[in-house]
Design a protein around this motif. Sequence first.
Motif, PDB file in Angstrom:
ATOM      1  N   HIS A 108      17.459-104.976  50.474  1.00 23.54           N
ATOM      2  CA  HIS A 108      16.615-104.023  49.761  1.00 23.54           C
ATOM      3  C   HIS A 108      16.107-102.933  50.708  1.00 23.54           C
ATOM      4  O   HIS A 108      14.997-102.974  51.194  1.00 23.54           O
ATOM      5  CB  HIS A 108      15.443-104.736  49.093  1.00 23.54           C
ATOM      6  CG  HIS A 108      15.892-105.615  47.970  1.00 23.54           C
ATOM      7  ND1 HIS A 108      16.471-105.124  46.832  1.00 23.54           N
ATOM      8  CD2 HIS A 108      15.883-106.964  47.826  1.00 23.54           C
ATOM      9  CE1 HIS A 108      16.791-106.130  46.022  1.00 23.54           C
ATOM     10  NE2 HIS A 108      16.442-107.245  46.607  1.00 23.54           N
TER      11      HIS A 108
ATOM     12  N   VAL B 140      15.659 -98.832  50.786  1.00 25.20           N
ATOM     13  CA  VAL B 140      15.658 -97.650  49.932  1.00 25.20           C
ATOM     14  C   VAL B 140      15.647 -96.425  50.836  1.00 25.20           C
ATOM     15  O   VAL B 140      14.906 -96.377  51.806  1.00 25.20           O
ATOM     16  CB  VAL B 140      14.400 -97.637  49.024  1.00 25.20           C
ATOM     17  CG1 VAL B 140      14.467 -96.492  48.030  1.00 25.20           C
ATOM     18  CG2 VAL B 140      14.255 -98.964  48.302  1.00 25.20           C
TER      19      VAL B 140
ATOM     20  N   ARG C 256       5.444 -95.118  43.812  1.00 27.97           N
ATOM     21  CA  ARG C 256       6.130 -96.411  43.861  1.00 27.97           C
ATOM     22  C   ARG C 256       7.469 -96.274  44.597  1.00 27.97           C
ATOM     23  O   ARG C 256       7.872 -97.161  45.347  1.00 27.97           O
ATOM     24  CB  ARG C 256       6.363 -96.966  42.449  1.00 27.97           C
ATOM     25  CG  ARG C 256       5.082 -97.461  41.812  1.00 27.97           C
ATOM     26  CD  ARG C 256       5.276 -98.211  40.518  1.00 27.97           C
ATOM     27  NE  ARG C 256       3.971 -98.567  39.974  1.00 27.97           N
ATOM     28  CZ  ARG C 256       3.235 -99.592  40.393  1.00 27.97           C
ATOM     29  NH1 ARG C 256       3.699-100.372  41.358  1.00 27.97           N
ATOM     30  NH2 ARG C 256       2.056 -99.848  39.866  1.00 27.97           N
ATOM     31  N   ALA C 257       8.151 -95.154  44.376  1.00 27.26           N
ATOM     32  CA  ALA C 257       9.414 -94.905  45.093  1.00 27.26           C
ATOM     33  C   ALA C 257       9.143 -94.786  46.592  1.00 27.26           C
ATOM     34  O   ALA C 257       9.907 -95.302  47.424  1.00 27.26           O
ATOM     35  CB  ALA C 257      10.065 -93.626  44.568  1.00 27.26           C
TER      36      ALA C 257
ATOM     37  N   GLY D 101       8.452 -98.210  47.990  1.00 27.06           N
ATOM     38  CA  GLY D 101       9.712 -98.950  48.074  1.00 27.06           C
ATOM     39  C   GLY D 101      10.554 -98.528  49.261  1.00 27.06           C
ATOM     40  O   GLY D 101      11.152 -99.360  49.949  1.00 27.06           O
TER      41      GLY D 101
ATOM     42  N   SER E  58       7.558-103.510  47.937  1.00 26.10           N
ATOM     43  CA  SER E  58       7.978-103.565  46.533  1.00 26.10           C
ATOM     44  C   SER E  58       7.260-104.720  45.855  1.00 26.10           C
ATOM     45  O   SER E  58       6.773-105.638  46.513  1.00 26.10           O
ATOM     46  CB  SER E  58       9.494-103.759  46.447  1.00 26.10           C
ATOM     47  OG  SER E  58       9.864-104.909  47.179  1.00 26.10           O
TER      48      SER E  58
ATOM     49  N   MET F 296       2.857-104.268  47.157  1.00 24.50           N
ATOM     50  CA  MET F 296       2.036-103.059  46.974  1.00 24.50           C
ATOM     51  C   MET F 296       0.563-103.405  46.754  1.00 24.50           C
ATOM     52  O   MET F 296      -0.301-102.571  46.953  1.00 24.50           O
ATOM     53  CB  MET F 296       2.536-102.262  45.766  1.00 24.50           C
ATOM     54  CG  MET F 296       3.865-101.590  45.988  1.00 24.50           C
ATOM     55  SD  MET F 296       4.197-100.402  44.674  1.00 24.50           S
ATOM     56  CE  MET F 296       5.954-100.540  44.544  1.00 24.50           C
TER      57      MET F 296
END
Length: 540
Positions: A308, A310, A423-424, A427, A432, A436
């Motif tokens: 994960h 990003v 939120r992006a 991440g 995530s 948070m």
Amino acid sequence: MIRLESIGKQNGKQIVFIEASAALQKGEKIGLVGPNGAGKTTLFRMITGEEQPDEGQVSVDRGIQIGYFSQDVGEMAGRSVVAETMNGAGPVSELMAEMRVLEADMGDPDKADEMDAIIERYGEVQARFEELDGYSLDGRAREVLDGLGFSQEMMDGDVGALSGGWKMRVALARILLMRPDALLLDEPSNHLDLESLIWLEAFLKNYSGALLMTSHDREFMNRIVNKIVEIDAGNLTTYTGDYEFYQQQRAIADKNQQAQFERQQAMLAKEIAFIDRFKARASHAAQVQSRVKKLDKIDKVEPPKRRHTVAFEFRPAPRSGDDVVVIKNVDKAYGSRTIYDGLDFHVRRRERWCIMGVNGAGKSTLLKLVAGDSKPDNGTVNVGASVKMGYFAQHAMDVLDGDRTVFQSLEDAFPQAGQGPLRALAGAFGFSGDEMDKKCRVLSGGEKARLVMALMLFDPPNFLVLDEPTNHLDIATKEMLINALRQFEGTMLFVSHDRHFLAELSNRVLELTPEGVHTYGGGYSEYVQSTGQEAPGLRS
């Protein structure tokens, strides 16, 4: 030497290992990798016996001495640095302590009746001490401490007066001086400057015992290890080769597994479609039953586990003027110690300067002067027109509000941004789901660094001033940051001891030396080619 056989381990609700097996043989140098929280420290603690597996067994060959360096160094006070280092050196230091007691006993008139036994014991202890080369212990301790960046003055000073980072180095020196049969090193490259890191690299390359280590420095890992053990979802998988080779093999294995998974899914879809189509027809009952039984027996192929990570993309930053920082004739001293005497330095738009220099050369001081955290004694520091600065320093992590969560911290800083973009952002920097909602006070050093970085980069500056930005970051987060900063359109001035970070992002080098300031027109790789050394303190 050390074997883990079908290990099972659960911490609370988290399953850490499921029937996991691995081995460390004599002379092997193994890098232990896996995401944060995967169980690397738990594995070390099981090998040393501090924790027990729930299932399976950990076996260590008889007579094997293990040296374990962890980030938890414990209390240190009341001795000189060199005495503290020698005190942890295993049997040699114990023999030295017993010799001192016996020497005192030999001079004690009250122990005249026991003198023959005391003298005999002293002879035995002294012989063993000589056999272990004990009389050179002080010299060897000073050699290790020197390699890890200690001056002679520091070596003879009180260990209790040192900062946490320097105490870490003392703890590491103790383990290295011990020269055990097997070294377990949990993040030994943290808190080291580039010169000390390169010295440690050479030490470990020449070390004849077995080594199992974790490190967030891929270059350091690549140059030392000849095997990788990966912890992933409770399993231990061994790859022969360095970290680079492991990454390639892992990518190939993931690609093959994905192809296998997709082929099986296509086959299953066809079989299920046949069953659904003909299950109501008596004429096809035997075929349908046969296919149902076949599906029940198939070993299902799992898709490869997704890492994960990003990507983070910079929003366009406003353009700065061509002159970003102009430093003229700057003097700076701390007490009687002169840091700069008439420093001139010019940073132009889109230049990416990395600052090189030994400990105390003034690297962080220069960043503080540029950021306005410190004032010159003489001379001027002028930041240019339309410059919007983002400054990352270690102390920035201390100003996070401990009572706010990760997401609340982002909302406080950017109230107009909206939940989706924040939120992006969270991440991209490794937060995530439930992460948070973590309060800032419970965040690890790495998590705090990631949050501060996210706060700094969301509303993009056009000039980044970074002091050891990768100190607490794992390899995956570092890679994400490097990829993001490669796309950055602005100007950079930074200090780092991570050679991969330096090589990927710099296009200029400023070297601070006692003889004066040197500048190099290319980046870190060109600096290494030009000087023949990877760090200023290694030049003869």
